[in-house]
Design an enzyme around this catalytic site. Structure first.
Site, PDB file in Angstrom:
ATOM      1  N   ASN A 292     -12.287   5.786   2.152  1.00  0.00           N
ATOM      2  CA  ASN A 292     -11.229   6.299   2.809  1.00  0.00           C
ATOM      3  C   ASN A 292     -10.094   6.919   2.138  1.00  0.00           C
ATOM      4  OD1 ASN A 292     -12.394   3.897   5.037  1.00  0.00           O
ATOM      5  ND2 ASN A 292     -12.242   5.872   5.985  1.00  0.00           N
TER       6      ASN A 292
ATOM      7  N   HIS B 168      -9.962   0.128   0.718  1.00  0.00           N
ATOM      8  CA  HIS B 168     -10.763   0.649   1.582  1.00  0.00           C
ATOM      9  C   HIS B 168     -11.893   1.859   1.313  1.00  0.00           C
ATOM     10  CE1 HIS B 168      -7.336   3.682   2.172  1.00  0.00           C
ATOM     11  NE2 HIS B 168      -6.627   2.765   2.788  1.00  0.00           N
TER      12      HIS B 168
ATOM     13  N   ARG C 234     -21.708  16.047  -9.593  1.00  0.00           N
ATOM     14  CA  ARG C 234     -21.130  16.471 -10.692  1.00  0.00           C
ATOM     15  C   ARG C 234     -19.612  15.893 -10.794  1.00  0.00           C
ATOM     16  NH1 ARG C 234     -23.907  21.618  -9.984  1.00  0.00           N
ATOM     17  NH2 ARG C 234     -25.671  21.824 -11.519  1.00  0.00           N
TER      18      ARG C 234
ATOM     19  N   LEU D 131      -7.114   8.730  11.687  1.00  0.00           N
ATOM     20  CA  LEU D 131      -7.310   7.250  11.739  1.00  0.00           C
ATOM     21  C   LEU D 131      -5.799   6.533  11.136  1.00  0.00           C
ATOM     22  CD1 LEU D 131     -10.885   6.383  10.650  1.00  0.00           C
ATOM     23  CD2 LEU D 131     -10.234   6.191  12.685  1.00  0.00           C
ATOM     24  N   ALA D 132      -5.296   5.633  12.214  1.00  0.00           N
ATOM     25  CA  ALA D 132      -4.323   4.886  11.600  1.00  0.00           C
ATOM     26  C   ALA D 132      -4.222   3.569  11.689  1.00  0.00           C
ATOM     27  CB  ALA D 132      -3.054   5.184  12.498  1.00  0.00           C
ATOM     28  N   GLY D 133      -5.015   2.996  10.683  1.00  0.00           N
ATOM     29  CA  GLY D 133      -5.198   1.547  10.475  1.00  0.00           C
ATOM     30  C   GLY D 133      -6.318   1.329  11.388  1.00  0.00           C
TER      31      GLY D 133
ATOM     32  N   GLU E 271       0.973  -1.039   0.013  1.00  0.00           N
ATOM     33  CA  GLU E 271      -0.162   0.066  -0.022  1.00  0.00           C
ATOM     34  C   GLU E 271       0.880   1.042   0.052  1.00  0.00           C
ATOM     35  OE1 GLU E 271      -3.665   1.834   2.514  1.00  0.00           O
ATOM     36  OE2 GLU E 271      -2.558   0.383   3.209  1.00  0.00           O
TER      37      GLU E 271
ATOM     38  N   ASP F  48     -15.782  -1.442  10.744  1.00  0.00           N
ATOM     39  CA  ASP F  48     -15.346  -1.254  12.240  1.00  0.00           C
ATOM     40  C   ASP F  48     -16.318  -0.079  12.972  1.00  0.00           C
ATOM     41  OD1 ASP F  48     -14.040   1.035  11.095  1.00  0.00           O
ATOM     42  OD2 ASP F  48     -12.255   0.700  12.048  1.00  0.00           O
TER      43      ASP F  48
ATOM     44  N   ASP G  64      -7.534  -3.954   7.782  1.00  0.00           N
ATOM     45  CA  ASP G  64      -6.734  -3.101   7.849  1.00  0.00           C
ATOM     46  C   ASP G  64      -6.094  -3.131   9.312  1.00  0.00           C
ATOM     47  OD1 ASP G  64      -5.098  -0.747   6.685  1.00  0.00           O
ATOM     48  OD2 ASP G  64      -6.751   0.787   7.226  1.00  0.00           O
TER      49      ASP G  64
END
Length: 386
Positions: A220, A217, A228, A313-315, A130, A249, A276
């Site tokens: 995200n 994901h 449009r 957010l971190a995983g 990733e 989650d 994730d």
């Protein structure tokens, strides 16, 4: 007298439908048959399960860590195995340990470790890269300074590695790759997914036409759907041959948005569960470091929320069984459909539906015993309890 592993006492879900009052027979690590329980009376090697559901083992396409280990911190074969063991108790029998954006050297080491780990048949299918070919504008918890365009050296590494492991999956941004590069990767056997990108729907469609077949994901770190400017979200939902992971989650996407996406997705491509997950799954720790930054747990209804100090957010702290339960409880999915999203659909996306994702004749006897409330109790890999 029948020989082999025989499992009875639970409802059996073969990936398409339920069988009540039946037994699963596995020989030489593969499913031989699902038969009425009366046919195995008196057979050897019978394991009697106490109710619940026997389903295909879960397949996680995106999992950064587990058991206290994060792939970015130690890109070694042992880390692959630790991650696989940590998630196995939650029903995952096959997975793609995931490396987020890092240096070229760490990426190379992770690819080499994946080749070795996949040979050991520990449920490690290969690797999901990733990054680093992502867009800084949609960096999320990744380090923007390590993101860069794909070059010829990157292409050569990925094309060579694709032939040395069962699955090589990469997430790229439209800003950092060309359609020609995507076409070359897919022809070499790499599964290309779009993510961490601010691309237009037209730019996404050009890469889908070049061979990209997934999105990473949904919702995200990607351009959103508007009336449009459909963005990557709109392009992916409208493209029938595109698949996509969702993090169910309760933190990464509102249940309403996920329900809308599930209804809107054009087939045959499907949305499927991913975790994730970070290193805290299967660990008693409450925080960890990611590229020198502290990530900590905050309470959540389904699972904890993992955030940086600035709230990004971190995983996730999600496991696959929890994702399946969330699908039933919050996304209005049937048990069958939520189970398919954890097994049959990721197997089909990765091109391995003849091996995994189903409990049908000739498939690997990878299965999970779930309680009636969908909590993982025990797993088997190739017919052996693990």
């Amino acid at each position: 007298m029948m020989e082999g592993t025989i499992l009875t006492g639970a409802r059996i879900f073969d990936g398409e439908r339920f069988f009540d009052g039946h037994a699963l027979i596995a020989e030489n690590g593969r499913v031989k048959a699902i038969v009425p329980e009366a046919e195995v009376f008196g057979a050897s090697d019978v394991t009697k399960l106490d109710g619940g559901i026997l389903a295909p083992g879960f397949i996680d396409v995106q999992v950064n860590g587990g058991g206290g280990r994060l792939l970015n911190h130690d890109p070694s074969p042992e880390t692959f195995f630790v991650i696989a063991r940590a998630h196995r108790k939650y029903g995952t029998t096959a997975l793609l340990p995931t490396l987020i954006t890092d240096t070229s050297e760490v990426t190379r080491l992770a690819v080499e470790a994946a080749i070795e780990a996949a040979k050991a048949d520990e449920g490690v299918l290969g690797i999901h890269l990733e990054g680093p070919h992502l867009a800084p504008a949609r960096r999320g918890a990744h380090l923007a300074e390590l993101m860069r365009p794909m070059d010829e050296e990157d292409l050569d590494l990925l094309c060579r590695a694709a032939g040395e492991m069962p699955v090589l999956h990469v997430t790229v941004a439209a800003e950092q790759v060309t359609p020609m590069q995507v076409e070359r990767l897919t022809k070499a056997g790499v599964i290309v997914s779009l993510g961490h990108t601010d691309c237009t729907s037209d730019e996404a469609t050009r890469l889908f036409n070049a061979g990209a077949r997934g999105i990473t994901h949904l919702y995200n770190a990607m351009s959103a759907l508007s009336h449009r400017a459909p963005g990557l979200v709109g392009a992916a939902l409208d493209a029938g041959d595109v698949w996509g992971g969702i993090i169910a989650d309760g933190h990464h996407a509102d249940p309403t948005a996920l329900r809308v996406a599930l209804r809107a997705k054009r087939g045959p491509g499907r949305l499927f569960h991913v975790t994730d997950a970070m290193s805290l799954v299967g660990s008693e720790d409450d925080s960890f470091e990611l590229n020198g930054r502290v990530v900590h747990r905050e309470p959540g209804e389904v699972c904890s929320k993992l955030v940086l100090e600035n709230g990004t957010l971190a995983g996730s702290d999600l496991d696959m069984a929890s994702g399946v339960r969330f699908g039933v409880q919050k996304l209005e999915l049937s048990v069958e459909e939520s189970l398919r999203m954890a097994s049959a659909y990721p197997a089909a996306y990765l091109g391995g539906e003849k091996e995994r994702g189903f409990l049908k004749l000739g498939c690997l006897a990878d299965c999970v015993h779930l309680s009636d409330d969908l909590r993982a109790l025990r797993v088997w890999m190739a017919g052996r309890v693990r």
